[in-house]
Each structure stands twice: as structure tokens, then as C-alpha cells.
Design an enzyme around this catalytic site. Structure first.
Site, PDB file in Angstrom:
ATOM      1  N   ASP A 172       0.551  -1.164   0.034  1.00 19.53           N
ATOM      2  CA  ASP A 172      -0.294   0.178   0.034  1.00 19.53           C
ATOM      3  C   ASP A 172       0.751   1.591  -0.359  1.00 19.53           C
ATOM      4  O   ASP A 172       0.498   2.657  -0.398  1.00 19.53           O
ATOM      5  CB  ASP A 172      -1.557   0.013   1.092  1.00 19.53           C
ATOM      6  CG  ASP A 172      -0.529  -0.306   2.927  1.00 19.53           C
ATOM      7  OD1 ASP A 172       1.110  -0.320   2.924  1.00 19.53           O
ATOM      8  OD2 ASP A 172      -0.882  -0.304   3.493  1.00 19.53           O
ATOM      9  N   SER A 173       2.127   0.714  -0.022  1.00 13.41           N
ATOM     10  CA  SER A 173       3.239   2.151  -0.628  1.00 13.41           C
ATOM     11  C   SER A 173       2.684   3.024  -1.590  1.00 13.41           C
ATOM     12  O   SER A 173       3.317   3.861  -1.530  1.00 13.41           O
ATOM     13  CB  SER A 173       4.809   1.945  -0.309  1.00 13.41           C
ATOM     14  OG  SER A 173       4.645   0.469  -0.951  1.00 13.41           O
TER      15      SER A 173
ATOM     16  N   GLU B 213       9.718  -4.223  10.163  1.00 13.81           N
ATOM     17  CA  GLU B 213       9.850  -2.982   9.097  1.00 13.81           C
ATOM     18  C   GLU B 213      10.972  -1.945  10.529  1.00 13.81           C
ATOM     19  O   GLU B 213       9.509  -2.301  11.716  1.00 13.81           O
ATOM     20  CB  GLU B 213       8.255  -2.194   8.777  1.00 13.81           C
ATOM     21  CG  GLU B 213       8.914  -1.355   8.213  1.00 13.81           C
ATOM     22  CD  GLU B 213       8.201  -0.496   7.144  1.00 13.81           C
ATOM     23  OE1 GLU B 213       6.953  -0.696   6.695  1.00 13.81           O
ATOM     24  OE2 GLU B 213       8.409   0.544   7.147  1.00 13.81           O
TER      25      GLU B 213
ATOM     26  N   ASP C  27      -1.179  -5.987  -0.207  1.00  9.50           N
ATOM     27  CA  ASP C  27      -1.516  -5.201   1.071  1.00  9.50           C
ATOM     28  C   ASP C  27      -2.824  -5.131   1.110  1.00  9.50           C
ATOM     29  O   ASP C  27      -4.026  -4.795   0.462  1.00  9.50           O
ATOM     30  CB  ASP C  27      -0.446  -4.013   1.287  1.00  9.50           C
ATOM     31  CG  ASP C  27       0.808  -4.170   2.441  1.00  9.50           C
ATOM     32  OD1 ASP C  27       0.746  -5.035   2.445  1.00  9.50           O
ATOM     33  OD2 ASP C  27       1.311  -3.267   2.079  1.00  9.50           O
TER      34      ASP C  27
ATOM     35  N   LYS D 116      -0.811  -9.512   3.231  1.00  8.95           N
ATOM     36  CA  LYS D 116      -0.109  -8.988   4.009  1.00  8.95           C
ATOM     37  C   LYS D 116      -1.081  -8.124   5.054  1.00  8.95           C
ATOM     38  O   LYS D 116      -1.709  -7.432   4.336  1.00  8.95           O
ATOM     39  CB  LYS D 116       1.139  -8.362   3.579  1.00  8.95           C
ATOM     40  CG  LYS D 116       1.890  -7.760   4.826  1.00  8.95           C
ATOM     41  CD  LYS D 116       3.644  -7.510   4.870  1.00  8.95           C
ATOM     42  CE  LYS D 116       3.230  -6.010   3.554  1.00  8.95           C
ATOM     43  NZ  LYS D 116       3.079  -5.031   4.235  1.00  8.95           N
TER      44      LYS D 116
ATOM     45  N   GLU E 168      -1.066  -5.800   9.273  1.00  2.38           N
ATOM     46  CA  GLU E 168       0.159  -5.345   9.462  1.00  2.38           C
ATOM     47  C   GLU E 168      -0.609  -5.448  11.060  1.00  2.38           C
ATOM     48  O   GLU E 168      -2.134  -4.977  11.527  1.00  2.38           O
ATOM     49  CB  GLU E 168      -0.012  -3.123   9.120  1.00  2.38           C
ATOM     50  CG  GLU E 168       0.375  -3.059   8.058  1.00  2.38           C
ATOM     51  CD  GLU E 168       0.694  -1.411   7.959  1.00  2.38           C
ATOM     52  OE1 GLU E 168       0.459  -0.883   8.743  1.00  2.38           O
ATOM     53  OE2 GLU E 168       0.941  -1.198   6.634  1.00  2.38           O
TER      54      GLU E 168
HETATM   55  O1  KIV Z   1       3.747  -1.625   1.718  1.00  2.00           O
HETATM   56  C1  KIV Z   1       4.986  -1.773   1.705  1.00  2.00           C
HETATM   57  O2  KIV Z   1       5.572  -0.865   0.307  1.00  2.00           O
HETATM   58  C2  KIV Z   1       4.978  -1.981   2.664  1.00  2.00           C
HETATM   59  C3  KIV Z   1       7.040  -2.653   2.100  1.00  2.00           C
HETATM   60  C4  KIV Z   1       7.721  -1.254   3.573  1.00  2.00           C
HETATM   61  C5  KIV Z   1       7.181  -3.871   3.245  1.00  2.00           C
HETATM   62  O3  KIV Z   1       4.251  -2.484   3.484  1.00  2.00           O
END
Ligand code: KIV
Length: 275
Positions: free
Chosen positions: A67-68, A200, A106, A135, A137
Site C-alpha cells: 500500500d506504499s 520494518e 497489502d 499482508k 499490519e
Molecule cells: O507497503 C509497502 O511497501 C510495505 C513494505 C514497506 C514492506 O508494506
């Protein structure tokens, strides 16, 4: 009979096959990634078909549609604004651009926090879009969410240390070193059934200790050299981000190259040298 060119056929098959539940076996499975515990491997983020294809061609076979996306592609200040629809669209794009890579997607902010049922529904949408796993958090507090998704047969990756979705509401982006809490979180995530764990910005000695303590691969970002795997935001790695975290080693300066090419094109058009 209409003949589909091989390149197009391949891309179309990878999505059609995933949506229909066929051909998924061509992708690397979560169990194979889990079996890499103790062996070093690289993972990278990807947000579209083009970069997915490039990463796969480079031999990187575990891709994260992070989600970056919100920061590096969509221009938001944080990942909080990223929606499930955004993640579905970009996950599908990465799946279309790849054939073999394991695509982790994510779960965005508030798509899994409210309830186990929400978490399973959201994970299901990402799997239907082409994700091989999801994934999310959070540590022990998210263990039931992880267990519920795993019970629905969708593999899960955990993520502790700095949690960007809520970092601005809490301790920010400073390195984490709370040993007891992070070890307990890591163990709870493993117990809940996750097959890998992102660390992280965890203090390197603690990341080493967590890596030794858990039976699943740890994937480090800004957490030192002792994790099983590493992940980097692809825009940071290629020099395409406006600013990258200090721990990133840029492997190319594509941003500068792109600006130079665009400047040359602009000059040529205005001077009449092109076309
Ligand atoms: O969203 C993302 O790119 C991430 C990585 C930094 C692990 O969660």
C-alpha cells in the site's frame, strides 16, 4: 480461428486463470516461501504489470503490491488513504504482468480491522484480483484476523515494527526496539498461521533475535542484514522516488535518466529537431 499473440495470451491467461482458479499452481506458493526459512532471498514491491514483469525477469519471484502505492504512485502523504479498490486494481495489474511470481497484496487501512469477517471478505477480494497471499499490519492484537483469513485458505504475511498505516497516529517512523513486545507479537503471528513476517525498522540485533526465534522467514526493511529476506520499495531502489529512507541503497538513478530524456524531447520539439 483467431490466433492470439503469445505475449498478450500470456498476460490474459494469468488473470483469467487466477480468477477461474486454474493455472494458479504455476505461481510460487506460500508453502514454498515458508520453506525458504534460513535461505536469503530478495523481494520487492511492484504496483503495475510493467514493473512486475521486470522484477520477475530479474529473478525476483516474491512481489509485494504494497500500500506504499499510496505514497509512490498515487501521490498521497501516507498509506491511510489507499482503498481496497486501489489494491484490487494494482494487484490485478501485477498479476497480469507476471506468470510465476508469488504476489502478496497489502490489505489497506480499515479493510481488516473492524472484524474477522471484514478481514476475510477483503482478503477474498484481493485473492480474486490475483493475489497469491495477503499482508496485514499489527501484532498479537491482529492474531484472530490472521487466523480467520488462513482458515479461509488465503495465506497471510504479518507485518510488525513500524506500521505505516497508523504510524502518524502513534510512534511515527522511528526504529522499534521493544524486545518483549515484538517477540510476543512475532510469536502470536506465527501461532495464528502466517507463513512469513515483515519486520520494518526493527533494531538489527532484535530483528536477528526474532529471525532466530520464529520458524517462518522474516522479511526485513530497514532492519539490518540478519533477516531471512529483504524488501525495498521499487521506486526507492531504482531512484524514482522524490526522497527515499536513509537505509535504502539506490541501484539505479532512473528518475534522473527519465528527466534528462524528457528534457531532450522537450528541447527537440520546441526547436523543431523532432519529429
Ligand atoms: O507497503 C509497502 O511497501 C510495505 C513494505 C514497506 C514492506 O508494506
Amino acid at each position: 480461428m483467431r490466433v492470439v499473440p503469445p505475449q498478450r495470451n500470456r498476460g490474459r491467461c494469468s488473470v483469467a486463470a487466477d480468477r477461474a482458479g486454474r493455472g494458479v499452481s504455476a505461481r510460487i506458493r506460500a508453502s514454498a516461501i515458508r520453506a525458504r526459512k534460513g535461505r536469503r532471498f530478495a523481494t520487492i514491491t511492484a504496483y503495475d504489470a510493467a514493473f512486475g514483469r521486470l522484477a520477475e525477469a530479474a529473478g525476483i519471484d516474491v512481489l509485494l503490491v504494497g500500500d506504499s502505492l499510496g505514497n509512490v504512485v498515487l501521490g498521497y502523504e501516507s498509506t491511510m488513504a489507499v482503498t481496497l479498490a486501489d489494491m484490487e486494481r494494482h494487484t490485478a495489474a501485477v498479476a497480469r504482468g507476471t506468470t510465476r511470481a508469488h504476489v502478496i497484496a497489502d490489505l489497506p487501512f480499515m479493510s481488516y480491522e473492524p472484524s474477522d469477517a471484514d478481514a476475510v471478505r477483503s482478503a477474498g477480494r484481493l485473492a480474486q484480483a490475483g493475489a497469491s497471499s495477503v499482508k496485514l499490519e499489527g501484532g498479537a492484537a491482529r492474531a484472530t484476523r490472521i487466523a480467520a483469513i488462513v482458515a479461509a485458505d488465503i495465506p497471510v504475511v504479518g507485518h510488525i515494527g513500524v506500521q505505516p498505516q497508523t504510524a502518524a497516529l502513534g510512534d511515527g517512523f522511528k526504529r522499534r526496539d521493544d524486545r518483549d513486545r515484538l517477540l510476543a507479537d512475532a510469536r502470536a503471528i506465527v501461532e495464528a498461521g502466517a507463513f512469513a513476517l515483515v519486520l520494518e525498522m526493527v533494531a538489527p540485533e532484535l530483528a536477528a533475535e526474532i529471525t532466530a526465534a520464529v520458524a517462518i522467514p522474516t522479511i526485513g526493511i530497514g532492519s539490518g542484514p540478519h533477516c531471512d529476506a529483504q524488501i525495498i520499495v521499487i521506486y526507492d531502489l531504482l531512484g524514482l522516488s522524490a526522497s527515499a529512507p536513509p537505509f535504502v541503497r539506490p541501484y539505479a538513478q532512473l528518475g534522473e535518466a527519465a528527466t534528462a530524456a524528457l528534457r531532450a524531447y522537450n528541447d527537440d520539439v520546441t526547436s523543431g529537431a523532432y519529429p
